[in-house]
Motif scaffolding. Structure first.
Motif, PDB file in Angstrom:
ATOM      1  N   TYR A 176      27.168  71.327  71.986  1.00 14.84           N
ATOM      2  CA  TYR A 176      26.466  72.602  72.084  1.00 14.84           C
ATOM      3  C   TYR A 176      27.378  73.787  72.394  1.00 14.84           C
ATOM      4  CZ  TYR A 176      22.007  70.116  71.995  1.00 14.84           C
ATOM      5  OH  TYR A 176      20.938  69.346  71.612  1.00 14.84           O
TER       6      TYR A 176
ATOM      7  N   THR B  25      24.821  65.105  76.075  1.00 17.43           N
ATOM      8  CA  THR B  25      25.219  66.365  75.451  1.00 17.43           C
ATOM      9  C   THR B  25      26.583  66.806  75.973  1.00 17.43           C
ATOM     10  OG1 THR B  25      24.108  67.740  77.119  1.00 17.43           O
ATOM     11  CG2 THR B  25      22.825  67.138  75.160  1.00 17.43           C
TER      12      THR B  25
ATOM     13  N   ASN C  21      21.220  73.152  75.371  1.00 19.93           N
ATOM     14  CA  ASN C  21      21.883  72.010  75.995  1.00 19.93           C
ATOM     15  C   ASN C  21      21.042  71.466  77.149  1.00 19.93           C
ATOM     16  OD1 ASN C  21      24.384  70.338  76.474  1.00 19.93           O
ATOM     17  ND2 ASN C  21      24.288  71.420  78.429  1.00 19.93           N
TER      18      ASN C  21
END
Length: 280
Positions: free
Chosen positions: A89, A188, A100
């Motif tokens: 991200y 992430t 995110n």
């Protein structure tokens, strides 16, 4: 080498930035003349960060001179065409810290990890090999590496650094993404900040996650490895029992330049997210 996807193919075939060979020569002979090095205070929630000794924490910035910066911006424009894993991200077009954080909204257990000296540990040889792996010729990879690295690594402050860092870390991100998918863990990446979360306790997997990072050649800041339950800060937003919220320090400084715009942007995104969730 993997077969390029259509976006990647377009990128490889499009004209590349013309790199001035006089600039290459200057990089080889007097690289210090092409960068300004200075320090600026680290900030969090709109306020300076203070260390244990009471002093402000500072961030080293290595900013290229305009002549070099223009070339780096052109390279960045080309590099951003290369597709990155969905889990990444930070520094990615149309993806934000909100996107995110919202990825972890439905989780109860959280692990966050900061990578130590992320840009400084991505060497010119790593950058060169990353470019080769993404379809560049050896000549293109060599020239881009030369104009994008400083003293053997990515400089924090150059337009190309975040994109090249993302591309360099992408293979590790894919390994971690596959590892987490098998265990129902959401994962992430936001530049040098890794976030993991799940509805179930996954504390037993932490050592394996850290080992994957180590085996890939990256270093963890062990003071910034946190495993939490129910509530966790992820890229400046708090995820708590299915909801997102802003830190009280952000709200307290809402009238400072830039803060109100940020708060309004987060609120608008959150409202759209909740509306979409209700319709689905």
């Amino acid at each position: 080498m993997p077969t390029p996807d259509p976006v990647h193919f377009y990128f490889i075939m499009r004209p590349k930035p013309v790199i001035d060979h006089a600039l290459i020569k200057q990089i080889q002979q007097r690289p210090d003349k092409l960068y300004h090095v200075y320090y600026q205070p680290k900030k969090k929630f709109g306020s300076p960060q203070i260390g244990k000794d009471g002093a402000e924490l500072m961030r080293k910035i290595t900013r290229p001179v305009d002549r070099l910066k223009i070339i780096q911006q052109q390279i960045h424009t080309c590099l951003k065409e290369i597709k990155l894993p969905n889990c990444m991200y930070g520094g990615v077009h149309e993806r934000t810290n909100f996107d995110n954080a919202i990825s972890h909204k439905g989780s109860r257990y959280f692990l966050t990890i900061d990578l130590r000296n992320f840009f400084g540990n991505i060497s010119n040889s790593i950058v060169y090999q990353t470019l080769i792996n993404n379809g560049f010729s050896w000549k293109e990879a060599r020239e881009i590496t030369m104009v994008s690295t400083y003293k053997g690594a990515l400089p924090q402050g150059a337009p190309t650094s975040t994109t090249l860092a993302n591309l360099s870390f992408a293979p590790t991100a894919i390994i971690l993404e596959n590892f987490c998918r098998e265990r129902n863990i959401t994962f992430t990446v936001f530049v040098d900040y890794l976030a993991f979360s799940s509805s179930q306790c996954f504390e037993g997997d932490i050592s394996k996650i850290l080992q994957i990072i180590k085996d890939s050649g990256y270093f963890v800041n062990h003071k910034k490895v946190h495993y939490k339950k129910n509530c966790c800060e992820i890229t400046g937003l708090y995820v708590n029992r299915g909801k997102l919220s802003l830190h009280k320090n952000i709200l307290a400084n809402v009238n400072k330049p830039g803060i109100k715009e940020y708060v309004d942007a987060v609120k608008n995104k959150y409202d759209k997210h909740k509306k979409a969730a209700q319709l689905s």
